[in-house]
Design a protein around this motif. Structure first.
Motif, PDB file in Angstrom:
ATOM      1  N   GLY A 145       0.753  -1.172  -0.177  1.00  0.00           N
ATOM      2  CA  GLY A 145       0.055   0.102  -0.026  1.00  0.00           C
ATOM      3  C   GLY A 145       0.726   1.344   0.077  1.00  0.00           C
ATOM      4  N   LEU A 146       1.856   1.280  -0.592  1.00  0.00           N
ATOM      5  CA  LEU A 146       2.982   2.342  -0.367  1.00  0.00           C
ATOM      6  C   LEU A 146       2.500   3.551  -1.190  1.00  0.00           C
ATOM      7  CD1 LEU A 146       5.740   3.309   0.643  1.00  0.00           C
ATOM      8  CD2 LEU A 146       6.567   2.267  -1.598  1.00  0.00           C
ATOM      9  N   PHE A 147       1.817   3.239  -2.107  1.00  0.00           N
ATOM     10  CA  PHE A 147       1.424   4.364  -3.079  1.00  0.00           C
ATOM     11  C   PHE A 147      -0.099   5.015  -2.950  1.00  0.00           C
ATOM     12  CE2 PHE A 147       4.563   1.829  -5.289  1.00  0.00           C
ATOM     13  CZ  PHE A 147       5.656   2.976  -5.446  1.00  0.00           C
ATOM     14  N   LEU A 148      -0.806   4.567  -1.907  1.00  0.00           N
ATOM     15  CA  LEU A 148      -2.007   4.944  -1.628  1.00  0.00           C
ATOM     16  C   LEU A 148      -2.112   5.776  -0.382  1.00  0.00           C
ATOM     17  CD1 LEU A 148      -3.906   1.352  -2.258  1.00  0.00           C
ATOM     18  CD2 LEU A 148      -3.254   3.143  -3.909  1.00  0.00           C
ATOM     19  N   GLU A 149      -1.049   6.342  -0.072  1.00  0.00           N
ATOM     20  CA  GLU A 149      -1.092   7.052   1.309  1.00  0.00           C
ATOM     21  C   GLU A 149      -1.833   8.261   1.089  1.00  0.00           C
ATOM     22  OE1 GLU A 149       3.011   7.696   2.383  1.00  0.00           O
ATOM     23  OE2 GLU A 149       3.137   5.627   3.034  1.00  0.00           O
ATOM     24  N   ASN A 150      -1.722   9.026  -0.120  1.00  0.00           N
ATOM     25  CA  ASN A 150      -2.410  10.460  -0.265  1.00  0.00           C
ATOM     26  C   ASN A 150      -3.412  10.501  -1.161  1.00  0.00           C
ATOM     27  OD1 ASN A 150      -0.374  11.467   1.602  1.00  0.00           O
ATOM     28  ND2 ASN A 150       0.811  11.787   0.000  1.00  0.00           N
ATOM     29  N   ARG A 151      -4.207   9.138  -1.393  1.00  0.00           N
ATOM     30  CA  ARG A 151      -5.233   9.041  -2.489  1.00  0.00           C
ATOM     31  C   ARG A 151      -6.444   9.867  -1.926  1.00  0.00           C
ATOM     32  NH1 ARG A 151      -8.876   4.162  -3.965  1.00  0.00           N
ATOM     33  NH2 ARG A 151      -9.523   4.667  -5.938  1.00  0.00           N
ATOM     34  N   ALA A 152      -6.865  10.673  -2.992  1.00  0.00           N
ATOM     35  CA  ALA A 152      -8.094  11.462  -2.648  1.00  0.00           C
ATOM     36  C   ALA A 152      -9.477  10.816  -2.544  1.00  0.00           C
ATOM     37  CB  ALA A 152      -7.992  12.718  -3.681  1.00  0.00           C
ATOM     38  N   GLU A 153     -10.388  11.353  -1.728  1.00  0.00           N
ATOM     39  CA  GLU A 153     -11.699  10.678  -1.980  1.00  0.00           C
ATOM     40  C   GLU A 153     -12.454  10.981  -2.957  1.00  0.00           C
ATOM     41  OE1 GLU A 153     -13.070   8.322   0.214  1.00  0.00           O
ATOM     42  OE2 GLU A 153     -11.645   8.018   1.722  1.00  0.00           O
ATOM     43  N   ASN A 154     -13.441   9.977  -3.594  1.00  0.00           N
ATOM     44  CA  ASN A 154     -14.284  10.573  -4.383  1.00  0.00           C
ATOM     45  C   ASN A 154     -13.781  11.307  -5.545  1.00  0.00           C
ATOM     46  OD1 ASN A 154     -16.387   9.166  -3.042  1.00  0.00           O
ATOM     47  ND2 ASN A 154     -16.515  10.970  -1.686  1.00  0.00           N
ATOM     48  N   ALA A 155     -12.691  11.157  -6.200  1.00  0.00           N
ATOM     49  CA  ALA A 155     -12.131  11.890  -7.227  1.00  0.00           C
ATOM     50  C   ALA A 155     -12.266  11.089  -8.575  1.00  0.00           C
ATOM     51  CB  ALA A 155     -10.566  11.960  -6.945  1.00  0.00           C
ATOM     52  N   VAL A 187      -3.142   9.527 -19.107  1.00  0.00           N
ATOM     53  CA  VAL A 187      -3.093   8.423 -18.040  1.00  0.00           C
ATOM     54  C   VAL A 187      -1.814   8.559 -17.603  1.00  0.00           C
ATOM     55  CG1 VAL A 187      -2.990   5.909 -17.787  1.00  0.00           C
ATOM     56  CG2 VAL A 187      -4.587   6.924 -19.771  1.00  0.00           C
ATOM     57  N   ASN A 188      -1.877   8.507 -16.189  1.00  0.00           N
ATOM     58  CA  ASN A 188      -0.575   8.715 -15.275  1.00  0.00           C
ATOM     59  C   ASN A 188      -0.625   7.624 -14.415  1.00  0.00           C
ATOM     60  OD1 ASN A 188       1.547   9.933 -13.933  1.00  0.00           O
ATOM     61  ND2 ASN A 188      -0.055  10.799 -12.430  1.00  0.00           N
ATOM     62  N   ILE A 189       0.525   7.016 -13.910  1.00  0.00           N
ATOM     63  CA  ILE A 189       0.575   6.184 -12.597  1.00  0.00           C
ATOM     64  C   ILE A 189       1.309   7.063 -11.711  1.00  0.00           C
ATOM     65  CG2 ILE A 189       1.570   4.016 -12.087  1.00  0.00           C
ATOM     66  CD1 ILE A 189      -0.365   3.764 -14.235  1.00  0.00           C
ATOM     67  N   VAL A 190       0.466   6.971 -10.470  1.00  0.00           N
ATOM     68  CA  VAL A 190       0.753   7.765  -9.282  1.00  0.00           C
ATOM     69  C   VAL A 190       1.893   7.131  -8.857  1.00  0.00           C
ATOM     70  CG1 VAL A 190       0.131   8.617  -7.024  1.00  0.00           C
ATOM     71  CG2 VAL A 190      -1.435   8.522  -8.949  1.00  0.00           C
ATOM     72  N   GLY A 191       3.294   8.121  -8.213  1.00  0.00           N
ATOM     73  CA  GLY A 191       4.486   7.618  -7.611  1.00  0.00           C
ATOM     74  C   GLY A 191       5.566   7.367  -8.354  1.00  0.00           C
ATOM     75  N   GLY A 192       5.375   7.755  -9.621  1.00  0.00           N
ATOM     76  CA  GLY A 192       6.549   7.364 -10.522  1.00  0.00           C
ATOM     77  C   GLY A 192       6.526   5.913 -10.879  1.00  0.00           C
ATOM     78  N   MET A 193       5.964   5.038 -10.585  1.00  0.00           N
ATOM     79  CA  MET A 193       6.020   3.734 -11.037  1.00  0.00           C
ATOM     80  C   MET A 193       5.723   3.688 -12.501  1.00  0.00           C
ATOM     81  SD  MET A 193       6.374   1.692  -8.609  1.00  0.00           S
ATOM     82  CE  MET A 193       5.868  -0.030  -9.230  1.00  0.00           C
ATOM     83  N   ARG A 194       6.231   2.354 -13.228  1.00  0.00           N
ATOM     84  CA  ARG A 194       6.278   2.077 -14.771  1.00  0.00           C
ATOM     85  C   ARG A 194       5.530   0.825 -14.729  1.00  0.00           C
ATOM     86  NH1 ARG A 194      11.336   4.504 -14.622  1.00  0.00           N
ATOM     87  NH2 ARG A 194      11.496   6.430 -15.809  1.00  0.00           N
ATOM     88  N   ILE A 195       4.351   0.698 -15.282  1.00  0.00           N
ATOM     89  CA  ILE A 195       3.610  -0.588 -15.217  1.00  0.00           C
ATOM     90  C   ILE A 195       3.640  -1.153 -16.694  1.00  0.00           C
ATOM     91  CG2 ILE A 195       1.340  -1.452 -15.117  1.00  0.00           C
ATOM     92  CD1 ILE A 195       2.415  -0.245 -12.626  1.00  0.00           C
ATOM     93  N   THR A 196       4.263  -2.313 -16.670  1.00  0.00           N
ATOM     94  CA  THR A 196       4.278  -3.046 -18.110  1.00  0.00           C
ATOM     95  C   THR A 196       3.312  -4.277 -18.211  1.00  0.00           C
ATOM     96  OG1 THR A 196       6.026  -4.195 -17.245  1.00  0.00           O
ATOM     97  CG2 THR A 196       6.883  -2.258 -18.217  1.00  0.00           C
ATOM     98  N   GLU A 197       2.958  -4.549 -17.208  1.00  0.00           N
ATOM     99  CA  GLU A 197       1.884  -5.961 -17.383  1.00  0.00           C
ATOM    100  C   GLU A 197       0.651  -5.270 -17.663  1.00  0.00           C
ATOM    101  OE1 GLU A 197       1.053  -8.233 -14.063  1.00  0.00           O
ATOM    102  OE2 GLU A 197       0.920  -6.627 -12.674  1.00  0.00           O
ATOM    103  N   PRO A 198       0.054  -6.317 -18.498  1.00  0.00           N
ATOM    104  CA  PRO A 198      -1.195  -5.983 -18.992  1.00  0.00           C
ATOM    105  C   PRO A 198      -2.448  -6.096 -17.799  1.00  0.00           C
ATOM    106  CG  PRO A 198      -0.909  -8.115 -19.644  1.00  0.00           C
ATOM    107  CD  PRO A 198       0.548  -7.542 -19.158  1.00  0.00           C
ATOM    108  N   ALA A 199      -2.015  -6.485 -16.817  1.00  0.00           N
ATOM    109  CA  ALA A 199      -3.161  -6.557 -15.592  1.00  0.00           C
ATOM    110  C   ALA A 199      -3.621  -5.085 -15.383  1.00  0.00           C
ATOM    111  CB  ALA A 199      -2.528  -7.200 -14.394  1.00  0.00           C
ATOM    112  N   ALA A 200      -3.069  -4.204 -15.688  1.00  0.00           N
ATOM    113  CA  ALA A 200      -3.731  -2.812 -15.480  1.00  0.00           C
ATOM    114  C   ALA A 200      -4.698  -2.271 -16.412  1.00  0.00           C
ATOM    115  CB  ALA A 200      -2.459  -1.967 -15.054  1.00  0.00           C
ATOM    116  N   ASP A 201      -4.702  -3.050 -17.514  1.00  0.00           N
ATOM    117  CA  ASP A 201      -5.713  -2.538 -18.812  1.00  0.00           C
ATOM    118  C   ASP A 201      -7.207  -2.119 -18.210  1.00  0.00           C
ATOM    119  OD1 ASP A 201      -3.710  -2.968 -20.511  1.00  0.00           O
ATOM    120  OD2 ASP A 201      -4.418  -4.836 -21.493  1.00  0.00           O
ATOM    121  N   LEU A 202      -7.872  -3.087 -17.502  1.00  0.00           N
ATOM    122  CA  LEU A 202      -8.995  -2.752 -16.629  1.00  0.00           C
ATOM    123  C   LEU A 202      -9.069  -1.579 -15.848  1.00  0.00           C
ATOM    124  CD1 LEU A 202     -11.859  -3.519 -16.384  1.00  0.00           C
ATOM    125  CD2 LEU A 202     -11.163  -5.152 -14.793  1.00  0.00           C
ATOM    126  N   ALA A 203      -8.123  -1.206 -15.217  1.00  0.00           N
ATOM    127  CA  ALA A 203      -8.179  -0.141 -14.309  1.00  0.00           C
ATOM    128  C   ALA A 203      -7.940   0.905 -15.233  1.00  0.00           C
ATOM    129  CB  ALA A 203      -6.876  -0.312 -13.201  1.00  0.00           C
TER     130      ALA A 203
END
Length: 452
Positions: free
Chosen positions: A279-289, A354-370
């Motif tokens: 849960g490292l990159f969910l600390e400052n996630r905004a509500e109802n955004a 489209v942006n991935i929060v925290g500077g992460m780079r996503i390469t796997e297709p599992a993030a397609d649905l999100a």
């Protein structure tokens, strides 16, 4: 007097030619040919003893001995290496400038020294006083850590034979110089021959050698591709310098798995390992955004909850923009085409980001649905519930395809408080019964489950 022969060598791939070429025919790079003086090849030193001759053996007759690995004490580093450094191995660590390569190896050397493991740290980029200044910032250096500033590889190996350390660190291989070659340090020939000499030294003496390699603007390790084939382990240190988080990956490992990764955080006192990064990159996630969806992505074998953000805005230009940060740009275009064709959502007059929060780079297709759900959420200006997790690959026909380790992704997300899990349809082998799992076969079903 014999005439000096010269050749032109590509500094990207090592291709050689008798005359200068503007474009390398091997790798296609422009203006990369540099003139070098040809040197006669000398016979290489053999790994065998003088009176020993090689003889073939069957595998059951080969003596197997347990090799005791050298543990750094940095658990994330040891995990990526497969449990520690193997004596006599050659390890290559690459990464962008300023990412923390030297800091991590100096910290590992100090921890080795604390356990009475002798380490020789050779820097060709910093003076001994600068290395000591950096070491004091990391902690108290032990007496078993020796530092040295040199660029002549023969002098370095001579000192290593006298000192007999268990680990030799070279920072960096591009600064080392082999006097047998009449070329500049950092050239393709110098990097190749210096690495070959270090490889022979490691195998003959049993001293583990760790070398730091610079990277090109494309993110590849500078020097010939042969460099990665020669070494035993290739480690890649990645991360955005605008953020504090770093990811250590194994691209090649002859003594362990390449599916492990280590997460680090750059703090004032150096690199700090992150033991539980779920849960490292969910600390400052905004509500109802609107435009924010969480996906469980694998870093090695460990799921990390990543927030995928999307923004869809009406374009003021004739041609809409598509921008992706930390996500594959081509997959964004593909997802937009699928949403237009299968769900009838018209993005023709809208910019999509489209942006991935925290500077992460996503390469796997599992993030397609999100990513698709985030685009629809921003387009409709409707927020996705905070407790929803979306995982799945989206196909061109609009189907949701299965991804690996779905059960572990759900389990780790449930531990962080998520209550609704939208995943591909299929059999799940859950150890504990978990409520809120919604299996979807198509993108339309998945989006309906996410927003309702």
């Amino acid at each position: 007097m014999a005439k000096t022969k010269t050749k032109f060598v590509c500094q990207n791939c090592g291709y050689s030619s008798a005359k200068w070429l503007g474009r390398c025919p091997e790798c296609g790079s422009w203006d990369s040919m540099a003139e070098e003086i040809e040197t006669p090849s000398k016979p290489q030193q053999s790994f065998l003893m003088p009176k020993e001759a090689p003889k073939p053996k069957t595998l059951d007759k080969v003596m197997l001995s347990e090799v005791e690995r050298l543990k750094t004490g940095i658990n994330e580093f040891d995990r990526v290496l497969g449990g520690g450094i193997v004596p006599g191995s050659l390890v290559l660590l690459g990464g962008d400038p300023g990412i923390g390569k030297s800091t991590m190896l100096l910290d590992a050397g100090m921890r080795f020294a604390a356990n009475n493991i002798k380490v020789l740290y050779v820097s060709g980029e910093e003076s001994e006083a600068q290395t000591a200044m950096r070491a004091r910032r990391l902690g108290k250096p032990g007496a078993a850590l020796l530092v040295m500033t040199a660029t002549d590889l023969d002098a370095v190996l001579l000192q290593a034979k006298e000192v007999q350390p268990q680990i030799l660190v070279i920072d960096s291989i591009q600064t080392m110089y082999n006097a047998e070659l009449q070329t500049a340090a950092g050239s393709v020939g110098q990097v190749r021959e210096c690495t070959a000499k270090l490889l022979r030294f490691a195998k003959a003496t049993g001293i583990a050698v760790i070398i730091i390699g610079h990277v090109t603007k494309d993110g590849n390790i500078a020097g010939p591709r042969l460099l990665e084939h020669m070494v035993d382990v290739v480690l890649q240190f990645e991360g955005d310098r605008s953020y504090s988080f770093r990811v250590l990956r194994a691209l090649k490992n002859r003594f362990g798995s390449t599916s492990e990764s280590g997460i680090f955080s750059m703090e004032a006192g150096g690199l700090i390992e992150v033991a539980n990064p779920a849960g490292l990159f969910l600390e400052n996630r905004a509500e109802n955004a609107p435009g924010s969806v969480v996906c469980a992505c694998l870093e090695g074998n460990r799921p990390i909850m990543v927030e995928v953000q999307a923004l869809v805005a009406k374009t003021p230009y004739g041609m809409p923009r598509r921008t992706a940060v930390g996500f594959d740009y081509n997959r964004v275009n593909m997802l937009l085409a699928i949403l237009e064709r299968r769900l009838g959502i018209d993005f023709g007059n809208f910019d999509a980001y489209v942006n991935i929060v925290g500077g992460m780079r996503i390469t796997e297709p599992a993030a397609d649905l999100a990513a698709a759900a985030a685009l629809v959420s921003s387009y409709r200006n409707k927020a996705v519930p905070h407790s929803v997790l979306a995982v799945g690959e989206v196909g061109l026909t609009g189907e949701i395809r299965r991804v690996s380790n779905t059960e572990r992704r759900i389990r780790d997300a449930a531990n962080l408080g998520f209550t609704r899990f939208v995943v591909p349809k299929g059999k799940l082998n859950m150890e504990q019964k978990t409520s809120g799992i919604i299996q979807a076969a198509t993108l339309e079903e998945a989006l309906s489950a996410i927003f309702n």
